[in-house]
Design a protein around this motif. Structure first.
Motif, PDB file in Angstrom:
ATOM      1  N   MET A  36       0.853  -1.189   0.000  1.00  0.00           N
ATOM      2  CA  MET A  36       0.000   0.000   0.000  1.00  0.00           C
ATOM      3  C   MET A  36       0.894   1.246   0.000  1.00  0.00           C
ATOM      4  O   MET A  36       1.984   1.227   0.568  1.00  0.00           O
ATOM      5  CB  MET A  36      -0.914   0.012   1.227  1.00  0.00           C
ATOM      6  CG  MET A  36      -1.808  -1.224   1.352  1.00  0.00           C
ATOM      7  SD  MET A  36      -3.043  -1.355   0.068  1.00  0.00           S
ATOM      8  CE  MET A  36      -4.347  -0.392   0.768  1.00  0.00           C
ATOM      9  N   PRO A  37       0.444   2.334  -0.627  1.00  0.00           N
ATOM     10  CA  PRO A  37       1.286   3.536  -0.700  1.00  0.00           C
ATOM     11  C   PRO A  37       1.454   4.223   0.657  1.00  0.00           C
ATOM     12  O   PRO A  37       0.596   4.123   1.530  1.00  0.00           O
ATOM     13  CB  PRO A  37       0.527   4.438  -1.675  1.00  0.00           C
ATOM     14  CG  PRO A  37      -0.857   3.932  -1.704  1.00  0.00           C
ATOM     15  CD  PRO A  37      -0.819   2.484  -1.340  1.00  0.00           C
ATOM     16  N   LEU A  42       1.151  10.036  -1.034  1.00  0.00           N
ATOM     17  CA  LEU A  42      -0.192  10.563  -1.295  1.00  0.00           C
ATOM     18  C   LEU A  42      -0.295  12.051  -0.967  1.00  0.00           C
ATOM     19  O   LEU A  42      -1.338  12.664  -1.187  1.00  0.00           O
ATOM     20  CB  LEU A  42      -1.226   9.799  -0.461  1.00  0.00           C
ATOM     21  CG  LEU A  42      -1.354   8.304  -0.738  1.00  0.00           C
ATOM     22  CD1 LEU A  42      -2.262   7.652   0.293  1.00  0.00           C
ATOM     23  CD2 LEU A  42      -1.872   8.059  -2.147  1.00  0.00           C
ATOM     24  N   LEU A 105      -7.441   6.522  -1.141  1.00  0.00           N
ATOM     25  CA  LEU A 105      -6.878   5.826  -2.301  1.00  0.00           C
ATOM     26  C   LEU A 105      -7.877   5.751  -3.453  1.00  0.00           C
ATOM     27  O   LEU A 105      -7.509   5.386  -4.574  1.00  0.00           O
ATOM     28  CB  LEU A 105      -6.414   4.420  -1.903  1.00  0.00           C
ATOM     29  CG  LEU A 105      -5.333   4.380  -0.822  1.00  0.00           C
ATOM     30  CD1 LEU A 105      -5.038   2.940  -0.418  1.00  0.00           C
ATOM     31  CD2 LEU A 105      -4.076   5.092  -1.271  1.00  0.00           C
ATOM     32  N   SER A 107     -10.171   5.064  -6.362  1.00  0.00           N
ATOM     33  CA  SER A 107     -10.413   3.947  -7.277  1.00  0.00           C
ATOM     34  C   SER A 107      -9.216   2.997  -7.397  1.00  0.00           C
ATOM     35  O   SER A 107      -9.299   2.001  -8.108  1.00  0.00           O
ATOM     36  CB  SER A 107     -10.799   4.473  -8.659  1.00  0.00           C
ATOM     37  OG  SER A 107      -9.741   5.251  -9.185  1.00  0.00           O
ATOM     38  N   LYS A 108      -8.123   3.291  -6.694  1.00  0.00           N
ATOM     39  CA  LYS A 108      -6.984   2.361  -6.680  1.00  0.00           C
ATOM     40  C   LYS A 108      -7.485   1.000  -6.205  1.00  0.00           C
ATOM     41  O   LYS A 108      -8.375   0.902  -5.375  1.00  0.00           O
ATOM     42  CB  LYS A 108      -5.895   2.877  -5.744  1.00  0.00           C
ATOM     43  CG  LYS A 108      -4.707   1.935  -5.597  1.00  0.00           C
ATOM     44  CD  LYS A 108      -3.720   2.450  -4.569  1.00  0.00           C
ATOM     45  CE  LYS A 108      -2.571   1.542  -4.243  1.00  0.00           C
ATOM     46  NZ  LYS A 108      -2.381   0.319  -4.930  1.00  0.00           N
ATOM     47  N   SER A 109      -6.898  -0.048  -6.716  1.00  0.00           N
ATOM     48  CA  SER A 109      -7.311  -1.399  -6.353  1.00  0.00           C
ATOM     49  C   SER A 109      -6.783  -1.791  -4.976  1.00  0.00           C
ATOM     50  O   SER A 109      -5.590  -1.700  -4.709  1.00  0.00           O
ATOM     51  CB  SER A 109      -6.784  -2.389  -7.397  1.00  0.00           C
ATOM     52  OG  SER A 109      -7.157  -3.693  -7.058  1.00  0.00           O
ATOM     53  N   CYS A 110      -7.683  -2.200  -4.103  1.00  0.00           N
ATOM     54  CA  CYS A 110      -7.320  -2.814  -2.827  1.00  0.00           C
ATOM     55  C   CYS A 110      -7.500  -4.312  -3.036  1.00  0.00           C
ATOM     56  O   CYS A 110      -8.627  -4.792  -3.168  1.00  0.00           O
ATOM     57  CB  CYS A 110      -8.216  -2.314  -1.694  1.00  0.00           C
ATOM     58  SG  CYS A 110      -7.720  -0.730  -1.004  1.00  0.00           S
ATOM     59  N   ALA A 142     -12.287  -1.492  -5.594  1.00  0.00           N
ATOM     60  CA  ALA A 142     -11.784  -0.128  -5.454  1.00  0.00           C
ATOM     61  C   ALA A 142     -11.614   0.142  -3.961  1.00  0.00           C
ATOM     62  O   ALA A 142     -12.447  -0.267  -3.150  1.00  0.00           O
ATOM     63  CB  ALA A 142     -12.760   0.866  -6.066  1.00  0.00           C
ATOM     64  N   CYS A 143     -10.540   0.805  -3.608  1.00  0.00           N
ATOM     65  CA  CYS A 143     -10.304   1.088  -2.187  1.00  0.00           C
ATOM     66  C   CYS A 143     -11.462   1.872  -1.573  1.00  0.00           C
ATOM     67  O   CYS A 143     -11.790   1.673  -0.398  1.00  0.00           O
ATOM     68  CB  CYS A 143      -8.983   1.825  -2.011  1.00  0.00           C
ATOM     69  SG  CYS A 143      -7.539   0.784  -2.347  1.00  0.00           S
TER      70      CYS A 143
END
Length: 184
Positions: A36-37, A42, A105, A107-110, A142-143
């Motif tokens: 995870m970032p 961010l 986050l 629409s980033k994929s979780c 999506a996250c």
């Protein structure tokens, strides 16, 4: 609603949470899960996450049972999802910080790949975990959809203004990705 042994699911989530933090971090340290970032990447700080407030839950997702019907604890052989676990208590503050991080986050994929459970965030004694309940090669949402599930747990499993019970709910729109908030 899916049914499975809640005891085995919670034990698995707690075991992974405990092993993910080999050396205990200071109680107020924010830690993103593996892959995870960082907050820095961010452009956020922990203070920003605290100040974000709660995630808005769509009414269609929020139409579930009352809290008293959610409590299952050790009394149940199987439990329906969503659920609150009245025999696990954790601080609400850390949970909300993690919810806001995951929501940031967007629409980033979780995703949970390979293994059954993955830690997504840790803060102040609370961890948000994702579980691949069908043991597929990978499950993802999506996250922001993960954050909706986590916010629902936070809102419905609260004990008081400071503490909450552990709980679980599926990521919005994904019955393969079980999201849990558990103590660390």
């Amino acid at each position: 609603m899916a049914k499975f042994s809640i005891i085995s699911a919670v034990v698995a989530l707690l075991a992974v949470g405990a092993s993910a933090a080999a050396a205990p971090a200071p109680i107020d340290e924010f830690t993103p899960g593996p892959g995870m970032p960082s907050l820095e990447s961010l452009g956020l700080t922990r203070k920003d996450l605290v100040e974000m407030g709660r995630v808005k839950i769509p009414e269609s997702y929020n139409a579930h049972r009352t809290r008293s019907a959610l409590l299952s604890g050790k009394r149940a052989e199987i439990a329906s999802i969503p659920t609150c676990e009245d025999n696990y208590k954790l601080p609400k503050a850390g949970a909300q910080v993690c919810i806001n991080y995951i929501n940031a986050l967007g629409s980033k994929s979780c995703a949970v790949s390979g293994g059954f459970v993955q830690q997504m965030c840790f803060d102040n004694g609370a961890a948000i975990m994702g579980a691949n309940i069908k043991n597929l090669p990978s499950v993802a949402s999506a996250c922001s959809d993960v954050a909706i599930a986590a916010q629902w747990i936070y809102d419905n499993c609260g004990i008081d203004g400071t503490d909450m019970n552990a709980g679980a709910h599926f990521a919005q729109g994904n019955g393969d990705l079980l999201i849990s908030i558990v103590p660390t």
